[in-house]
Write an enzyme that holds these catalytic residues in place. Sequence first.
Site: not given
Ligand SMILES: O=C(NCCNC(=O)c1cc(-c2ccc(F)cc2)cc(O)c1O)c1cc(O)ncn1
Ligand SMILES: [Mg+2]
Length: 214
Positions: A141, A144, A169-170, A199
Amino acid sequence: TQSTRPQRLLGAVQKNATRGDPRSVVKAIDHFCRNQEWAMNVGDEKGCILDSVVSEVNPATVLELGTYCGYSTVRIASLLPPHAKLITLEFNPDFAAIARQVIAWAGLEHKVQLVEGASGDWIPKMKEQFGVETFDLVFLDHWKDRYLPDTHLMEECGLLRKGSVLLADNVICPGTPDYLEFVRSSPRYKSQYFKSHLEYTKVEDGLEKSVFLG
Ligand SMILES: O=C(NCCNC(=O)c1cc(-c2ccc(F)cc2)cc(O)c1O)c1cc(O)ncn1
Ligand SMILES: [Mg+2]
């Protein structure tokens, strides 16, 4: 100074959930995300699918890639048998700081090891640092574009055994096309798609469950 969304999510947990009650923590986060502010937790609909896979696998060792605020960490850890261990990796220190407090509020810190850093750096160190042999379940998760390289890395590091389950996920939104193509076409995985929604929205998303065949 302005609070961040994770800080406001933690505030909602501390205000509305009962200490030591994981289900009330999950409920408080879902209520906050439906009624106050959307946040990228796996959420309640996909969360039920996650719960059913965790219960079916009944894992002794779990790896979660991407902790965020600890919502799925709490869901998973609350279903684990007594001596099971969940290691969760988070790159972002601000997310990790909030997640630690959410996990503690749920009273699950003894089941969870939260590790800060990049998955690519930590996966090769899992065995030596945490005495892990293989993972029974991996919940993907995080970023991506890291799902596929980290899956190859877990294979190369011998962290997957015949029967290990990857739950991602996703796979539709935001989407992980290279990962999906790989697990669905590789003879070394048996994959199954669980259609759901992003979600707290009506947008299509889903979870992909892939069993490593060894
Ligand atoms: O953003 C970091 N991790 C989250 C990964 N997860 C996602 O990006 C994620 C995004 C979405 C999502 C879906 C639609 C939309 F319009 C916007 C976001 C949904 C989800 O369910 C996720 O799981 C991150 C930052 C950082 O600085 N360092 C390490 N990681
Ligand atoms: Mg997710």
